[in-house]
Structure formats: C-alpha cells, structure tokens
Write an enzyme that holds these catalytic residues in place. Structure first.
Site, PDB file in Angstrom:
ATOM      1  N   ASP A  94       0.853  -1.194   0.000  1.00  0.00           N
ATOM      2  CA  ASP A  94       0.000   0.000   0.000  1.00  0.00           C
ATOM      3  C   ASP A  94       0.896   1.254   0.000  1.00  0.00           C
ATOM      4  OD1 ASP A  94      -2.415   1.381   0.211  1.00  0.00           O
ATOM      5  OD2 ASP A  94      -2.445   1.299   2.411  1.00  0.00           O
ATOM      6  N   HIS A  95       0.638   2.170  -0.897  1.00  0.00           N
ATOM      7  CA  HIS A  95       1.381   3.442  -0.959  1.00  0.00           C
ATOM      8  C   HIS A  95       2.896   3.282  -1.048  1.00  0.00           C
ATOM      9  CE1 HIS A  95      -2.124   6.014  -0.410  1.00  0.00           C
ATOM     10  NE2 HIS A  95      -2.534   5.177   0.527  1.00  0.00           N
ATOM     11  N   GLU A 146      -1.619   6.020  -8.886  1.00  0.00           N
ATOM     12  CA  GLU A 146      -2.564   7.042  -8.385  1.00  0.00           C
ATOM     13  C   GLU A 146      -2.423   8.357  -9.133  1.00  0.00           C
ATOM     14  OE1 GLU A 146      -3.209   7.228  -4.164  1.00  0.00           O
ATOM     15  OE2 GLU A 146      -3.689   9.361  -4.200  1.00  0.00           O
ATOM     16  N   HIS A 190      -7.770   9.952   3.896  1.00  0.00           N
ATOM     17  CA  HIS A 190      -7.279   8.997   4.897  1.00  0.00           C
ATOM     18  C   HIS A 190      -7.604   9.439   6.325  1.00  0.00           C
ATOM     19  CE1 HIS A 190      -4.565   7.941   1.444  1.00  0.00           C
ATOM     20  NE2 HIS A 190      -4.986   6.750   1.822  1.00  0.00           N
ATOM     21  N   SER A 237     -12.837   4.461   4.807  1.00  0.00           N
ATOM     22  CA  SER A 237     -13.446   4.079   6.077  1.00  0.00           C
ATOM     23  C   SER A 237     -14.690   4.930   6.320  1.00  0.00           C
ATOM     24  CB  SER A 237     -12.447   4.268   7.223  1.00  0.00           C
ATOM     25  OG  SER A 237     -11.598   3.152   7.300  1.00  0.00           O
ATOM     26  N   ASN A 277     -10.382   0.619  -0.079  1.00  0.00           N
ATOM     27  CA  ASN A 277      -9.388   0.515   1.002  1.00  0.00           C
ATOM     28  C   ASN A 277      -9.966   0.914   2.354  1.00  0.00           C
ATOM     29  OD1 ASN A 277      -7.656   0.013  -1.107  1.00  0.00           O
ATOM     30  ND2 ASN A 277      -6.185   1.595  -0.557  1.00  0.00           N
ATOM     31  N   ASP A 279      -8.866   0.920   6.459  1.00  0.00           N
ATOM     32  CA  ASP A 279      -7.879   0.728   7.524  1.00  0.00           C
ATOM     33  C   ASP A 279      -8.383   1.343   8.828  1.00  0.00           C
ATOM     34  OD1 ASP A 279      -5.639   0.317   9.046  1.00  0.00           O
ATOM     35  OD2 ASP A 279      -4.298   1.574   7.883  1.00  0.00           O
ATOM     36  N   SER A 280      -8.758   2.613   8.777  1.00  0.00           N
ATOM     37  CA  SER A 280      -9.123   3.335  10.008  1.00  0.00           C
ATOM     38  C   SER A 280     -10.268   2.662  10.768  1.00  0.00           C
ATOM     39  CB  SER A 280      -9.517   4.778   9.675  1.00  0.00           C
ATOM     40  OG  SER A 280      -8.419   5.463   9.137  1.00  0.00           O
TER      41      SER A 280
HETATM   42  P1  13P Z   1      -8.892   4.850   5.657  1.00  0.00           P
HETATM   43  O1  13P Z   1      -8.001   5.699   6.493  1.00  0.00           O
HETATM   44  O2  13P Z   1     -10.129   5.591   5.256  1.00  0.00           O
HETATM   45  O3  13P Z   1      -9.217   3.554   6.292  1.00  0.00           O
HETATM   46  O4  13P Z   1      -8.108   4.534   4.285  1.00  0.00           O
HETATM   47  C1  13P Z   1      -7.184   3.479   4.204  1.00  0.00           C
HETATM   48  C2  13P Z   1      -6.395   3.511   2.954  1.00  0.00           C
HETATM   49  O5  13P Z   1      -6.690   4.194   1.999  1.00  0.00           O
HETATM   50  C3  13P Z   1      -5.219   2.642   2.892  1.00  0.00           C
HETATM   51  O6  13P Z   1      -4.468   2.862   1.744  1.00  0.00           O
HETATM   52  O1  G3H Z   2      -3.344   4.806   3.550  1.00  0.00           O
HETATM   53  C1  G3H Z   2      -2.796   4.674   4.619  1.00  0.00           C
HETATM   54  C2  G3H Z   2      -3.060   3.473   5.447  1.00  0.00           C
HETATM   55  O2  G3H Z   2      -4.145   3.701   6.312  1.00  0.00           O
HETATM   56  C3  G3H Z   2      -1.824   3.042   6.160  1.00  0.00           C
HETATM   57  O3  G3H Z   2      -1.522   3.913   7.186  1.00  0.00           O
HETATM   58  O4  G3H Z   2       0.867   4.502   6.931  1.00  0.00           O
HETATM   59  O5  G3H Z   2      -0.304   4.635   9.163  1.00  0.00           O
HETATM   60  O6  G3H Z   2       0.236   2.399   8.131  1.00  0.00           O
HETATM   61  P1  G3H Z   2      -0.069   3.865   7.892  1.00  0.00           P
HETATM   62 ZN    ZN Z   3      -4.519   4.871   1.015  1.00  0.00          ZN
END
Ligand code: 13P
Ligand code: G3H
Ligand code: ZN
Length: 332
Positions: A94-95, A146, A190, A237, A277, A279-280
C-alpha cells in the site's frame, strides 16, 4: 527471489475483472498484527470473499516485512483450514513511494504493489509508475497507480488539501504507464477525520456531522474515458459512530470524527470501483474493544483478554463491510 505463486497468493487481475462485471468491489484491508490478520481471514473465509491484504510502509517498519510476508503465507493455509478450498488472497504493498520499495516487495512474494507517485509532477508520476510496471509485470505482479491527491494525514501519507483526479488525464496516464488499476481522488481521504466540521452540515436531530457527498460526476467522467478499467478508492473508512461513541465513552477523545457514508461506498462498488481501502475502521474497532475491557476490568493484564475482544469486533466489522457494503461475499 520468491514468487507469490509459490505462496498460494493471487494477483488482482482476475479479481478485478470479475468485480467489474459483477458490480461489486474487493475489500482491501490493511494489517499490522496477528489479530487483524486472523479477523480478516476468518471474515473472508466465512463469507467466501476474495480479499486484498495491504501492507503499508508504516506497517513494514512496525512489524517487519519478512514477518508480514510469512504471515500472509500462513494466512493462505489458515484459510484452507477454515474450509475455504480455493482462497483468493492477494498480498499488496500500500502506498509504495519508490521503485526500490516496490521491487523489494515484488522480489519478496507480494502479488501486487502500489506505486504512489501522485504527489510528483505529472510526467514524473508517469515515468516512475512505468518503471515499476515494467519490473513488476515481468513477474506477473499487478500494479496500482494514483492520479489526483487525497487529503488527510497518516504516518506515511499526508496532504492538507485534496485535488480531484482530472478525467482528461486518465487515458494518457493509463496508456503510457501500463498500470493495472488506478486510484483516484473524488473526495475520500485517509484517517478518522475525513472532513472538517466546516465542510459538513449538522443533522438537526442528532447533532452529528453529515459529510459532503463524493464527486460521482468525476467518477462518471473517468469511467467514460476508461471504460472497464479498474478504479480504486483509498480513504474509504466510514468511521462508524458506534465505535467512536464507545471510544469516547471509555476514556478516549475523538470529537467530530467523520467518514464516508456506507451508502456512497455501496454505490461506488457497483461501478468500475473494484477495490475499496479500509484501515481506520479496523483501528477504531480495535481501540474501542480494548478501551472497553480496560475500563470495565482494570485488573486485566493478559493481552489475550483484550486483544481477543478486539479481534472479534474487527471480524464483525470486516464481515459487515464484505456483505453489506462491498458485496464481495460468495465471489471466491
Ligand atoms: P482509511 O483511512 O479511510 O481507512 O483509508 C485506508 C487507505 O486508503 C489505505 O491505503
Ligand atoms: O493509507 C494509509 C493506510 O491507512 C496506512 O496507514 O501509513 O499509518 O500504516 P499507515
Ligand atoms: Zn490509502
């Protein structure tokens, strides 16, 4: 050099083709630890949903890339043990922010990588993305790129303001880079504070913030330019109010946290958006459950007694996302 195929993982190509045809989206859940991974795999196995396990640069630094890769390999075996005959599990960077990082993941058994050069000038984004694609495709690893900038602040990802993806650029970008999917900016961001209170209205009955809608007109224009091309939404999220309330009730402080309403994600999942995606929301579920145990049982000091409930709550969350938001249940 380890091929992801030896680990029982799959890339995103077929997943995305089926998702676009079927009008659903593949969940891309980030993981940093065992409990998150267990919850993701249990939820995916029980709902028979294809799934993308995402490792960010921050996760790599926190948990160690070698350990995470073996955990993903173990996840495939765990899924089979749970009765999922042919697990469709992708391990995705990711990223990724450099060619070297993407190459190291390709060489190390990842089945998909993201090169996020969206903060670079357009031509530099193209050049770096193309370089990653050329390398990754030699090993049948798929590449997400992206265009456009998401607002929000995370460990490794930050920007104060968002810039929507320009539909007039997407054909040139996809053609010249050869990327397999494209992350776009249409108003998601994010973290757990996706919009400032000033960007929202307030529900007069509950006093809760109501966020502005996503720019579906921009998404439509992109899909018109690139028919059938896999589109990715980051920052998706929903920041469930029940978790925010639980966190605040048990000593936390997350005032005015706000996410993307699930009905908007449901709508996006039916279009060419085939990876969403999240995560949060998992972080919020984990924190809410742990805070509850700490508040209610101050004498508890066995991590299994608070990480266990956190794992259960995350599993519930993942299943809900799969079944009620993305519609990927029964597709693997
Ligand atoms: P959220 O912070 O909205 O969960 O996004 C996660 C994300 O884009 C990970 O790449
Ligand atoms: O897009 C970002 C993801 O939520 C990952 O976050 O860099 O804090 O692991 P992080
Ligand atoms: Zn992301």
């Amino acid at each position: 050099m380890v091929s992801y195929k030896e680990l029982g993982l799959v890339n995103t190509r077929e997943m995305f083709a089926k998702a676009i045809k079927g009008g659903y989206a593949i969940p891309a859940f980030n993981f940093n630890n065992m409990e998150q991974l267990q919850a993701i795999i249990k939820a995916s196995a029980e709902t028979k949903s294809p799934v993308i396990l995402q490792v960010s640069k921050g996760a790599r630094n926190y948990a160690n890339q070698t350990l995470l890769r073996y955990m993903a390999q173990g996840a495939v075996e765990y899924a089979k043990e749970l009765g999922w005959e042919h697990p469709q599990i992708c391990l995705h960077l990711d990223h990724g922010d450099s060619f070297e990082l993407c190459k190291s993941c390709v060489d190390f058994g990842f089945s998909s990588v993201m090169i996020d050069a969206s903060s670079l000038p357009y031509e530099e984004n193209i050049a770096l993305t193309k370089k990653v694609v050329e390398y990754a495709h030699k090993y049948d690893v798929t590449v997400e790129a992206e265009l456009g900038v998401l607002a929000g602040v995370e460990d490794e990802v930050s920007s104060a303001v968002s810039h929507y993806t320009k539909p007039e650029e997407v054909v040139d970008f996809a053609t010249r880079t050869g990327c397999d999917s494209l992350a776009i900016s249409i108003g998601t961001s994010h973290g757990a504070y996706k919009f400032t209170p000033e960007q929202c209205t307030r529900d007069p009955k509950t006093g809760k913030l109501v966020p502005p809608p996503l720019a579906f007109d921009v998404l439509d224009a992109i899909m018109e330019q690139l028919p059938g091309f896999p589109i990715v939404l980051h920052g998706s999220s929903s920041v469930p109010q029940e978790y925010v309330d639980m966190i605040n009730q048990y000593g936390g402080k997350l005032p005015d946290a706000v996410g993307i309403p699930e009905e908007q994600l449901r709508k996006a999942a039916k279009s060419a958006v085939c990876k969403i995606n999240i995560d949060s929301d998992s972080r919020l579920a984990f924190t809410a459950a742990v805070r509850k145990v700490f508040a209610e049982k101050p004498g508890e000091f066995d991590p299994r007694k608070y990480c266990g409930p956190a794992r259960d709550l995350m599993e519930e969350l993942y299943k809900h996302k799969i079944i009620n938001v993305l519609g990927s249940n029964g597709k693997a």
